[in-house]
Design an enzyme around this catalytic site. Sequence first.
Site: not given
Length: 599
Positions: A247, A301, A367
């Site tokens: 991430d 990410h 996201e």
Amino acid sequence: MIVLLFIVFVAKVSASDNIEKSYSSPWHYECKGGLCKKEFITKEVTNPTSLEVCELFCDASSSLWPKPTGHLSLSKNMVQIDPDKIMLDVQSGTQIKYLLERNIVLLKNIVKNVGGKLVNAGGMEMLIRCKGYLEMNNIKLTLHTDESYNLTVIQMDKTKLEVTITAKSYFGVRHGLETLSQLIVFDDLRNQIQIPNEISIIDGPVYPYRGVLLDTSRNFIDKTSILRTIDGMAMSKLNTLHWHITDSHSFPYVSKTWPEFSKFGSYATEKIYNQEDVKEIVEYGLIRGVRVLPEFDAPAHVGEGWQWVENDTIVCFKAEPWTNYCVEPPCGQLNPTSEKVYEILEGIYKDMIQDFQSDLFHMGGDEVNINCWNSSAVITNWMQTVKNWDLSESNFYMLWHYFQQRAMDKLKIANDGKDIPIILWSSGLTNEENIKYLDPEKYIIQVWTTKHDITIGRLLRNNFKLIISNYDALYLDCGFSAWIGEGNNWCAPYKGWQIIYDNSPLKIIKLQHLESKRHLILGGETALWTEQADSASIDAKIWPRAAAFAERLWAEPSSTWIHAEQRMLRHRERLVKRGISAESLQPEWCSQNQALCQV
Ligand SMILES: *[C@@H]1O[C@H](CO)[C@@H](O)[C@H](O)[C@H]1NC(C)=O
Ligand SMILES: *[C@@H]1O[C@H](CO)[C@@H](O)[C@H](O)[C@H]1NC(C)=O
Ligand SMILES: *[C@@H]1O[C@H](CO)[C@@H](O)[C@H](O)[C@H]1NC(C)=O
């Protein structure tokens, strides 16, 4: 006179009949109304029952976790078995044989430890026959693997039990052995390891995908803790460890093609997973019926580890104020207009496919922040000059779609030109206006929105296969203090095992009036994001709550948690006994005084 005295003497001995002499406790358990109740061993009690033995018979599903979905019958005749005399009878020369032999070693260890040091030696021999599998050398778990099994135990003579496990795959046999291990209990009144001398079970899972997500980027999780997590999964018949391995925060995965990533991006030199570590974890999982599924989350990410690459491959890394560019610090997204990005992805995909040998691949897709891309001149110039797109929101989704296509092409190349089922998180791309960009033949969607969210209905109507991970029940990280600022964390409160147990995928799709799409539900997954967890604390956060969802996914029972409570408590004890520091759910008194801890 002498005769009379003798009788008095005998009567006196049997009055105080000791309990202490013949049994290790003055207490035993009687099953009443489906619950085991603690009672004195009075002289009327001819065959006192230990708690574990009582629990074996008191519940319709015995003390098994998850509960079997088919027929279950046990004889009440308990016999003592000798763990050193557990033997495997299997045809030679197959890969399955090797895996089963490893399982028998595990079984023996579990059985030996079932009573600690107290066990009296001796008992019957147990011969285990495994048969029925169609493909002797097929040891790859897929979404089509038949994991069902039939288990029978019969007593042959005074010294021998015969166990037969019939299954169509190695994975079915493995689950049968797990069930067998849960039927071998410790009778603490006689200090014996025992099993019912006749057993018949037909069992198999409702959903083919039963997972736990573990994030190893926000905090590093050591290899031992990952292996221990797989142990808990095996005990609960979960079959997928979804490894969110990288991430923005750290890059602990050692890529063979691009070793610089972990060099630049791991928290410390030793906080990495090299090829040997991954290989060991994958094989450990295979033995225990668990696939290890890698996720390489992109295009958002990302961050740490990319510093060695050319400067425009990631954008808005560590941008401030972070709230403008991402959901938590540090921000960072791949630059979809950079050719170097795709070259790098191909290498990472190739390494992961080789290391993990998984039948599925998780591409993340979580996201994406439009503002982050919009803040990069390199990207906005490319959009306007190369593509002739203005900077409207819909064009940023075109850009994301462009990234997803290019990345998917690279994944296929990395997989020797073959398609591999891809999983993506629900996101802006699964919104009404953008869902056209995704092909339901290629993508499985993992849904993290709440169970009432219309995203679920939209995806089903568009024929996407789903993995359910609604955060309002299945995020194991919810409910602790905030890690930025004060108060509680974003998805508080804590999700108790009861909420998790009752989080039925079937009920969720019924809420959307889409029961006819039931076949599209592959299963579900609890998730432990590790902003606030590491090797020291994951056990108690994952267990026994992931096991609560394991029964939901295995059996999809029409009943609610209250009917599973005693078995849940028993399974939690089992997890602890087998080395997992699972959270305690109740005072031990409640297990010994069942029915008295209810409202
Ligand atoms: C288990 O037994 C049932 C009933 O006899 C049978 O229908 C089923 O095919 C068996 N399952 C396996 C995996 O052998
Ligand atoms: C990358 O570095 C070059 C040379 O220093 C610079 O001109 C360019 O603007 C940088 N790109 C980004 C996205 O920072
Ligand atoms: C991107 O930035 C430009 C210039 O600041 C702005 O006009 C545009 O509305 C932004 N696009 C989005 C989708 O926010």
